[in-house]
Design an enzyme around this catalytic site. Sequence first.
Site, PDB file in Angstrom:
ATOM      1  N   ARG A  69     -38.008  57.180  52.381  1.00  0.00           N
ATOM      2  CA  ARG A  69     -39.473  57.130  52.324  1.00  0.00           C
ATOM      3  C   ARG A  69     -40.128  58.230  53.158  1.00  0.00           C
ATOM      4  O   ARG A  69     -41.234  58.654  52.872  1.00  0.00           O
ATOM      5  CB  ARG A  69     -39.989  55.782  52.833  1.00  0.00           C
ATOM      6  CG  ARG A  69     -39.573  54.589  51.980  1.00  0.00           C
ATOM      7  CD  ARG A  69     -40.413  53.379  52.361  1.00  0.00           C
ATOM      8  NE  ARG A  69     -39.833  52.120  51.900  1.00  0.00           N
ATOM      9  CZ  ARG A  69     -39.999  51.616  50.683  1.00  0.00           C
ATOM     10  NH1 ARG A  69     -40.717  52.260  49.796  1.00  0.00           N
ATOM     11  NH2 ARG A  69     -39.454  50.465  50.365  1.00  0.00           N
ATOM     12  N   PHE A 104     -34.433  58.541  38.574  1.00  0.00           N
ATOM     13  CA  PHE A 104     -34.811  57.897  39.824  1.00  0.00           C
ATOM     14  C   PHE A 104     -35.245  58.952  40.849  1.00  0.00           C
ATOM     15  O   PHE A 104     -34.595  59.990  41.001  1.00  0.00           O
ATOM     16  CB  PHE A 104     -33.638  57.093  40.376  1.00  0.00           C
ATOM     17  CG  PHE A 104     -34.047  56.126  41.440  1.00  0.00           C
ATOM     18  CD1 PHE A 104     -34.638  54.923  41.116  1.00  0.00           C
ATOM     19  CD2 PHE A 104     -33.862  56.452  42.777  1.00  0.00           C
ATOM     20  CE1 PHE A 104     -35.032  54.040  42.108  1.00  0.00           C
ATOM     21  CE2 PHE A 104     -34.245  55.583  43.774  1.00  0.00           C
ATOM     22  CZ  PHE A 104     -34.833  54.373  43.439  1.00  0.00           C
ATOM     23  N   GLU A 121     -50.910  52.848  43.300  1.00  0.00           N
ATOM     24  CA  GLU A 121     -49.487  52.552  43.077  1.00  0.00           C
ATOM     25  C   GLU A 121     -48.689  53.851  43.209  1.00  0.00           C
ATOM     26  O   GLU A 121     -49.172  54.924  42.845  1.00  0.00           O
ATOM     27  CB  GLU A 121     -49.352  51.922  41.679  1.00  0.00           C
ATOM     28  CG  GLU A 121     -47.973  51.550  41.223  1.00  0.00           C
ATOM     29  CD  GLU A 121     -47.271  50.485  42.059  1.00  0.00           C
ATOM     30  OE1 GLU A 121     -47.111  50.701  43.269  1.00  0.00           O
ATOM     31  OE2 GLU A 121     -46.846  49.465  41.486  1.00  0.00           O
ATOM     32  N   ASP A 122     -47.474  53.758  43.738  1.00  0.00           N
ATOM     33  CA  ASP A 122     -46.650  54.961  43.880  1.00  0.00           C
ATOM     34  C   ASP A 122     -46.167  55.456  42.517  1.00  0.00           C
ATOM     35  O   ASP A 122     -46.286  56.621  42.183  1.00  0.00           O
ATOM     36  CB  ASP A 122     -45.456  54.703  44.825  1.00  0.00           C
ATOM     37  CG  ASP A 122     -44.646  53.456  44.456  1.00  0.00           C
ATOM     38  OD1 ASP A 122     -45.031  52.726  43.513  1.00  0.00           O
ATOM     39  OD2 ASP A 122     -43.613  53.202  45.108  1.00  0.00           O
ATOM     40  N   ASP A 155     -43.179  52.667  36.362  1.00  0.00           N
ATOM     41  CA  ASP A 155     -41.877  52.890  35.740  1.00  0.00           C
ATOM     42  C   ASP A 155     -41.852  52.133  34.402  1.00  0.00           C
ATOM     43  O   ASP A 155     -42.238  52.668  33.376  1.00  0.00           O
ATOM     44  CB  ASP A 155     -40.815  52.397  36.735  1.00  0.00           C
ATOM     45  CG  ASP A 155     -39.392  52.677  36.305  1.00  0.00           C
ATOM     46  OD1 ASP A 155     -39.189  53.611  35.525  1.00  0.00           O
ATOM     47  OD2 ASP A 155     -38.483  51.965  36.761  1.00  0.00           O
TER      48      ASP A 155
HETATM   49  P1  IMP Z   1     -42.289  48.896  37.250  1.00  0.00           P
HETATM   50  O1  IMP Z   1     -42.710  47.475  37.382  1.00  0.00           O
HETATM   51  O2  IMP Z   1     -41.019  49.056  36.460  1.00  0.00           O
HETATM   52  O3  IMP Z   1     -43.384  49.816  36.718  1.00  0.00           O
HETATM   53  O4  IMP Z   1     -41.846  49.405  38.682  1.00  0.00           O
HETATM   54  C1  IMP Z   1     -42.700  49.688  39.664  1.00  0.00           C
HETATM   55  C2  IMP Z   1     -42.016  49.731  41.021  1.00  0.00           C
HETATM   56  O5  IMP Z   1     -40.606  49.993  40.987  1.00  0.00           O
HETATM   57  C3  IMP Z   1     -42.613  50.869  41.801  1.00  0.00           C
HETATM   58  O6  IMP Z   1     -43.787  50.474  42.474  1.00  0.00           O
HETATM   59  C4  IMP Z   1     -41.488  51.273  42.725  1.00  0.00           C
HETATM   60  O7  IMP Z   1     -41.553  50.518  43.915  1.00  0.00           O
HETATM   61  C5  IMP Z   1     -40.227  50.941  41.977  1.00  0.00           C
HETATM   62  N1  IMP Z   1     -39.672  52.156  41.331  1.00  0.00           N
HETATM   63  C6  IMP Z   1     -39.674  52.447  40.017  1.00  0.00           C
HETATM   64  N2  IMP Z   1     -39.102  53.636  39.767  1.00  0.00           N
HETATM   65  C7  IMP Z   1     -38.723  54.125  40.972  1.00  0.00           C
HETATM   66  C8  IMP Z   1     -38.082  55.372  41.392  1.00  0.00           C
HETATM   67  O8  IMP Z   1     -37.739  56.276  40.604  1.00  0.00           O
HETATM   68  N3  IMP Z   1     -37.875  55.501  42.735  1.00  0.00           N
HETATM   69  C9  IMP Z   1     -38.228  54.554  43.640  1.00  0.00           C
HETATM   70  N4  IMP Z   1     -38.835  53.403  43.299  1.00  0.00           N
HETATM   71  C10 IMP Z   1     -39.086  53.190  41.971  1.00  0.00           C
END
Ligand code: IMP
Length: 177
Positions: free
Chosen positions: A168, A155, A102-103, A106
């Site tokens: 990207r 962000f 996973e990137d 959050d």
């Molecule tokens: P989560 O479900 O809130 O943990 O979000 C996960 C997804 O939200 C990641 O896989 C990203 O694609 C996107 N995301 C969350 N924070 C960021 C950020 O700071 N920059 C870009 N994409 C983000």
Amino acid sequence: MAIIKVHDKEFTPYLTEEEINEQVTRIAFEINRDYQGRKPLFIAILNGSFIFAADLFKKLNIEAEIAFIKLASYKGVKSTGKVITAIGLDAELYGRDVIIIEDIVDTGKTLSQFLPQLEHHNPSSLKIAALLHKPDAIVHPIKIDYLGFTIPNKFVIGYGLDYDGLGRNIKEIYQLV
Ligand code: IMP
């Protein structure tokens, strides 16, 4: 590196290519060490993880497979919340050592919904490799087994991560000003 503008917002340099490469190399070292002789199956979550997944995968010296999936969220007919489903998950997970790539974690919402779906397939193990983690944003705590960086709740874009489709292809990681 200077401030850059993407759409309407300004971003400032945060992590260099070299710093990212160092952490990806360390994670690869740990996975090479932990999975010797086990032929793990990596599942990279698109779109954001594609660059991290490629760089990490190139650094592996063990036998390994990789699959790419997309997570789609839609409003279930009866449920009040969003339901997450995996598109393109055709690999057999039963009895496999699975590592999710996973990137960024959050809020943890995506993985907290998706992991139980994977566990349902009875892999013999299930671990998470994430490049970035924002602990201050977490709502659904996730155990990250291989982590690149813990970052503040701001962000970020670059190295696969986007702001509304753009950013990207930036080699470094930038943070919202
Ligand atoms: P989560 O479900 O809130 O943990 O979000 C996960 C997804 O939200 C990641 O896989 C990203 O694609 C996107 N995301 C969350 N924070 C960021 C950020 O700071 N920059 C870009 N994409 C983000």
